[in-house]
Structure formats: structure tokens, C-alpha cells
Design a protein around this motif. Structure first.
Motif, PDB file in Angstrom:
ATOM      1  N   ARG A  68       0.834  -1.203   0.000  1.00 22.62           N
ATOM      2  CA  ARG A  68       0.000   0.000   0.000  1.00 22.62           C
ATOM      3  C   ARG A  68       0.869   1.254   0.000  1.00 22.62           C
ATOM      4  O   ARG A  68       0.577   2.228  -0.689  1.00 22.62           O
ATOM      5  CB  ARG A  68      -0.904   0.026   1.242  1.00 22.62           C
ATOM      6  CG  ARG A  68      -2.089  -0.927   1.178  1.00 22.62           C
ATOM      7  CD  ARG A  68      -3.261  -0.343   1.944  1.00 22.62           C
ATOM      8  NE  ARG A  68      -3.739   0.879   1.313  1.00 22.62           N
ATOM      9  CZ  ARG A  68      -4.473   1.806   1.934  1.00 22.62           C
ATOM     10  NH1 ARG A  68      -4.797   1.648   3.207  1.00 22.62           N
ATOM     11  NH2 ARG A  68      -4.877   2.883   1.295  1.00 22.62           N
ATOM     12  N   LEU A  69       1.932   1.238   0.778  1.00 20.30           N
ATOM     13  CA  LEU A  69       2.810   2.402   0.863  1.00 20.30           C
ATOM     14  C   LEU A  69       3.607   2.607  -0.416  1.00 20.30           C
ATOM     15  O   LEU A  69       3.964   3.739  -0.757  1.00 20.30           O
ATOM     16  CB  LEU A  69       3.765   2.243   2.051  1.00 20.30           C
ATOM     17  CG  LEU A  69       3.114   2.221   3.437  1.00 20.30           C
ATOM     18  CD1 LEU A  69       4.150   1.837   4.491  1.00 20.30           C
ATOM     19  CD2 LEU A  69       2.487   3.576   3.775  1.00 20.30           C
ATOM     20  N   ALA A  70       3.902   1.521  -1.128  1.00 17.85           N
ATOM     21  CA  ALA A  70       4.749   1.599  -2.327  1.00 17.85           C
ATOM     22  C   ALA A  70       3.987   2.016  -3.577  1.00 17.85           C
ATOM     23  O   ALA A  70       4.597   2.520  -4.531  1.00 17.85           O
ATOM     24  CB  ALA A  70       5.422   0.242  -2.574  1.00 17.85           C
ATOM     25  N   ALA A 126     -11.151   1.842   4.158  1.00 19.54           N
ATOM     26  CA  ALA A 126     -10.813   0.424   4.345  1.00 19.54           C
ATOM     27  C   ALA A 126     -10.252  -0.168   3.052  1.00 19.54           C
ATOM     28  O   ALA A 126     -10.731   0.135   1.965  1.00 19.54           O
ATOM     29  CB  ALA A 126     -12.044  -0.356   4.792  1.00 19.54           C
ATOM     30  N   ARG A 127      -9.243  -0.986   3.201  1.00 22.43           N
ATOM     31  CA  ARG A 127      -8.647  -1.639   2.039  1.00 22.43           C
ATOM     32  C   ARG A 127      -8.366  -3.120   2.259  1.00 22.43           C
ATOM     33  O   ARG A 127      -8.196  -3.871   1.300  1.00 22.43           O
ATOM     34  CB  ARG A 127      -7.319  -0.947   1.658  1.00 22.43           C
ATOM     35  CG  ARG A 127      -7.464   0.496   1.182  1.00 22.43           C
ATOM     36  CD  ARG A 127      -8.193   0.588  -0.133  1.00 22.43           C
ATOM     37  NE  ARG A 127      -8.272   1.970  -0.599  1.00 22.43           N
ATOM     38  CZ  ARG A 127      -9.234   2.817  -0.275  1.00 22.43           C
ATOM     39  NH1 ARG A 127     -10.229   2.416   0.519  1.00 22.43           N
ATOM     40  NH2 ARG A 127      -9.243   4.050  -0.740  1.00 22.43           N
ATOM     41  N   THR A 128      -8.289  -3.558   3.517  1.00 21.53           N
ATOM     42  CA  THR A 128      -7.837  -4.916   3.819  1.00 21.53           C
ATOM     43  C   THR A 128      -8.766  -5.568   4.832  1.00 21.53           C
ATOM     44  O   THR A 128      -9.192  -4.919   5.795  1.00 21.53           O
ATOM     45  CB  THR A 128      -6.406  -4.881   4.414  1.00 21.53           C
ATOM     46  OG1 THR A 128      -5.611  -3.920   3.727  1.00 21.53           O
ATOM     47  CG2 THR A 128      -5.739  -6.254   4.321  1.00 21.53           C
ATOM     48  N   LEU A 151      -6.469  -3.436  11.329  1.00 20.73           N
ATOM     49  CA  LEU A 151      -6.460  -3.035   9.923  1.00 20.73           C
ATOM     50  C   LEU A 151      -7.361  -1.844   9.646  1.00 20.73           C
ATOM     51  O   LEU A 151      -7.036  -0.999   8.801  1.00 20.73           O
ATOM     52  CB  LEU A 151      -6.867  -4.220   9.046  1.00 20.73           C
ATOM     53  CG  LEU A 151      -5.816  -5.322   8.904  1.00 20.73           C
ATOM     54  CD1 LEU A 151      -6.432  -6.571   8.292  1.00 20.73           C
ATOM     55  CD2 LEU A 151      -4.626  -4.841   8.075  1.00 20.73           C
ATOM     56  N   LEU A 152      -8.484  -1.753  10.324  1.00 23.55           N
ATOM     57  CA  LEU A 152      -9.380  -0.618  10.101  1.00 23.55           C
ATOM     58  C   LEU A 152      -8.675   0.700  10.402  1.00 23.55           C
ATOM     59  O   LEU A 152      -8.779   1.672   9.642  1.00 23.55           O
ATOM     60  CB  LEU A 152     -10.635  -0.754  10.960  1.00 23.55           C
ATOM     61  CG  LEU A 152     -11.671  -1.776  10.485  1.00 23.55           C
ATOM     62  CD1 LEU A 152     -12.745  -1.969  11.538  1.00 23.55           C
ATOM     63  CD2 LEU A 152     -12.291  -1.342   9.161  1.00 23.55           C
ATOM     64  N   ALA A 153      -7.942   0.733  11.509  1.00 16.87           N
ATOM     65  CA  ALA A 153      -7.225   1.954  11.876  1.00 16.87           C
ATOM     66  C   ALA A 153      -6.030   2.177  10.956  1.00 16.87           C
ATOM     67  O   ALA A 153      -5.776   3.297  10.499  1.00 16.87           O
ATOM     68  CB  ALA A 153      -6.775   1.873  13.332  1.00 16.87           C
ATOM     69  N   ARG A 154      -5.272   1.118  10.675  1.00 19.60           N
ATOM     70  CA  ARG A 154      -4.084   1.243   9.825  1.00 19.60           C
ATOM     71  C   ARG A 154      -4.450   1.717   8.429  1.00 19.60           C
ATOM     72  O   ARG A 154      -3.820   2.628   7.884  1.00 19.60           O
ATOM     73  CB  ARG A 154      -3.366  -0.106   9.749  1.00 19.60           C
ATOM     74  CG  ARG A 154      -2.078  -0.073   8.959  1.00 19.60           C
ATOM     75  CD  ARG A 154      -1.442  -1.436   8.858  1.00 19.60           C
ATOM     76  NE  ARG A 154      -1.870  -2.176   7.687  1.00 19.60           N
ATOM     77  CZ  ARG A 154      -1.372  -3.368   7.344  1.00 19.60           C
ATOM     78  NH1 ARG A 154      -0.459  -3.948   8.111  1.00 19.60           N
ATOM     79  NH2 ARG A 154      -1.801  -3.988   6.260  1.00 19.60           N
ATOM     80  N   LEU A 157      -5.313   5.455   8.231  1.00 18.92           N
ATOM     81  CA  LEU A 157      -4.131   6.308   8.280  1.00 18.92           C
ATOM     82  C   LEU A 157      -3.430   6.339   6.923  1.00 18.92           C
ATOM     83  O   LEU A 157      -3.072   7.407   6.418  1.00 18.92           O
ATOM     84  CB  LEU A 157      -3.163   5.817   9.353  1.00 18.92           C
ATOM     85  CG  LEU A 157      -3.546   6.132  10.803  1.00 18.92           C
ATOM     86  CD1 LEU A 157      -2.636   5.376  11.768  1.00 18.92           C
ATOM     87  CD2 LEU A 157      -3.473   7.629  11.075  1.00 18.92           C
ATOM     88  N   VAL A 158      -3.235   5.169   6.327  1.00 27.86           N
ATOM     89  CA  VAL A 158      -2.531   5.117   5.047  1.00 27.86           C
ATOM     90  C   VAL A 158      -3.365   5.766   3.943  1.00 27.86           C
ATOM     91  O   VAL A 158      -2.827   6.455   3.066  1.00 27.86           O
ATOM     92  CB  VAL A 158      -2.172   3.663   4.679  1.00 27.86           C
ATOM     93  CG1 VAL A 158      -1.529   3.585   3.293  1.00 27.86           C
ATOM     94  CG2 VAL A 158      -1.217   3.067   5.722  1.00 27.86           C
ATOM     95  N   SER A 159      -4.677   5.564   3.957  1.00 26.00           N
ATOM     96  CA  SER A 159      -5.541   6.156   2.940  1.00 26.00           C
ATOM     97  C   SER A 159      -5.483   7.682   2.968  1.00 26.00           C
ATOM     98  O   SER A 159      -5.665   8.333   1.935  1.00 26.00           O
ATOM     99  CB  SER A 159      -6.989   5.692   3.130  1.00 26.00           C
ATOM    100  OG  SER A 159      -7.119   4.312   2.830  1.00 26.00           O
ATOM    101  N   ASP A 160      -5.232   8.253   4.147  1.00 25.93           N
ATOM    102  CA  ASP A 160      -5.185   9.709   4.282  1.00 25.93           C
ATOM    103  C   ASP A 160      -3.803  10.297   3.987  1.00 25.93           C
ATOM    104  O   ASP A 160      -3.643  11.514   3.969  1.00 25.93           O
ATOM    105  CB  ASP A 160      -5.604  10.116   5.700  1.00 25.93           C
ATOM    106  CG  ASP A 160      -7.095   9.896   5.952  1.00 25.93           C
ATOM    107  OD1 ASP A 160      -7.852   9.778   4.966  1.00 25.93           O
ATOM    108  OD2 ASP A 160      -7.485   9.818   7.129  1.00 25.93           O
TER     109      ASP A 160
END
Length: 214
Positions: A68-70, A126-128, A151-154, A157-160
Motif C-alpha cells: 500500500r505504501l509503495a 478500508a482496504r484490507t 487493519l481498520l485503523a491502519r 491512516l494510510v488512505s489519508d
């Protein structure tokens, strides 16, 4: 073994589907090089779907975070993680000589359908999602629920995060210093620190560390 199914979000609306596929495959290769924990590499199957196998739930969640980060802006995937027996059915027509089959794959498909529903309704970030097949013991189902709470919290954060924040967070997950990241981004160390703090990166990095796969 943990089965993972991924699909590209909005693939039919992409202006250059082929370019998106190349970017996804480049990101997958990068993650598999930086975190070589995959059992069966995440590879395309049909359409916009990819499938892979990981030895543990922690390995799958760590790898999918880095993926997701890459990924660059404009290309995102949703991920279904299935816990359960996995196997294959022999097929002379399939390129690999077999078709993935089994409860783990069914659970992964259920998971990806669930996270798709979350995106459309209450949790757009949500993604995962993780699903344990019904044949798994209660302890495994409990582990899946705990993973989903994380995963919901993670994912939110990444989506934002901005593209730069994702790049910096990727580097921090792999243990790169803020000075090294500042040099690679051609910005000041203070700018790196501010971006990481504003994006909630420290929580994502600490969660990755606690998975124990780095």
C-alpha cells in the motif's frame, strides 16, 4: 498458509490500464525484495485480480502494508486475506498446470467482498480484511477479529497519507533514518519529521514492527 486475493480499485476507469498494471507489478517486486517473506508471489490471475500465498498472517499483513505504501498515487488495491487450507486443482489449460482452490481461497474472496462493502458504506478508507474459514478453530477466528480491528485503523491512516508520506513511512518501516529519507526526497530532516508526525506515520511504523516480520 494464508491466501491473499487483491484487485485494483476502479480498474475499468483507469486511463491507462496497462501502465497501472506495470506500476503494481513494480511495487510488488519491490516489496518482495525488501521483505522476502512470501510463500507464493502475488501475481495476476485474470482481469484486475492478483493472488499470492504467505506463510503467516503477520507476513501477509506486513507485506500488504508495504505494498500500500509503495503504490503511486492513482493506483490502489483492496485485499482479501483468507485463513484456511489451500490447495489446487490440476488443469492442463492453466498456465501453471493448476487452479488455486480450497477454503483459504474462498475465505479470501469473502474478505475482499466484505472490504468492498465497507468502502461503499461506512469506512471508505478500508482496504484490507481478514476472514477465517468456518472450519478453523475459535482461536483463529478470534485472531482474525483482532487483525481486522488493527487493519481498520491502519488502512485509514494510510488512505489519508500523501504520496510523500507513504514513501517516508515505507522507509521508516525498513529502518531508514530521517536523514537518509531527507536526502532521498531532497528536503530537510525537519520537513521529514513534520510530514511523519502529521500523517500518523509513527503508529503505522510501530504496528509494522510489532508484526515481527522486518
Amino acid at each position: 498458509m494464508i491466501a491473499v486475493t487483491a484487485d485494483i480499485i476502479g480498474s475499468r476507469a483507469l486511463a491507462d490500464r496497462a501502465s497501472a498494471q506495470r506500476a503494481l507489478e513494480a511495487a510488488v517486486t519491490r516489496v518482495e525484495t525488501d521483505l522476502p517473506v512470501v510463500e507464493r508471489p502475488l501475481r495476476p490471475t485474470v482481469g484486475d485480480e492478483q493472488q499470492g500465498v504467505y506463510p503467516t498472517l503477520e507476513a501477509a499483513l506486513g507485506s500488504l502494508l508495504l505494498l500500500r505504501l509503495a503504490l503511486p498515487d492513482g493506483i490502489e488495491c483492496r485485499y482479501g486475506v483468507g485463513i484456511g487450507p489451500i490447495g489446487a486443482v490440476a488443469s492442463r489449460a492453466a498456465a501453471t498446470g493448476e487452479i488455486p482452490e480450497g477454503p483459504g481461497w474462498w475465505a479470501a474472496r469473502e474478505a475482499i467482498d466484505h472490504v468492498h462493502g465497507l468502502q461503499k458504506r461506512t469506512v471508505p478508507g478500508a482496504r484490507t480484511w481478514v476472514v477465517a474459514h468456518e472450519s478453523e478453530p475459535d482461536a483463529v477466528h478470534a485472531a482474525a477479529r483482532r487483525a481486522n480491528a488493527y487493519l481498520l485503523a491502519r488502512d485509514q491512516l494510510v488512505s489519508d497519507m500523501t504520496a510523500r508520506a507513504r514513501r517516508l513511512t515505507y522507509g521508516r518501516c525498513l529502518g531508514r533514518t530521517q536523514r537518509e529519507l531527507a536526502d532521498s526526497e531532497q528536503i530537510t530532516q525537519s520537513a521529514v519529521s513534520q510530514t511523519l508526525a502529521a500523517s500518523g506515520s509513527a503508529a503505522v511504523v510501530e504496528g509494522f514492527r510489532l508484526l515481527g516480520v522486518s
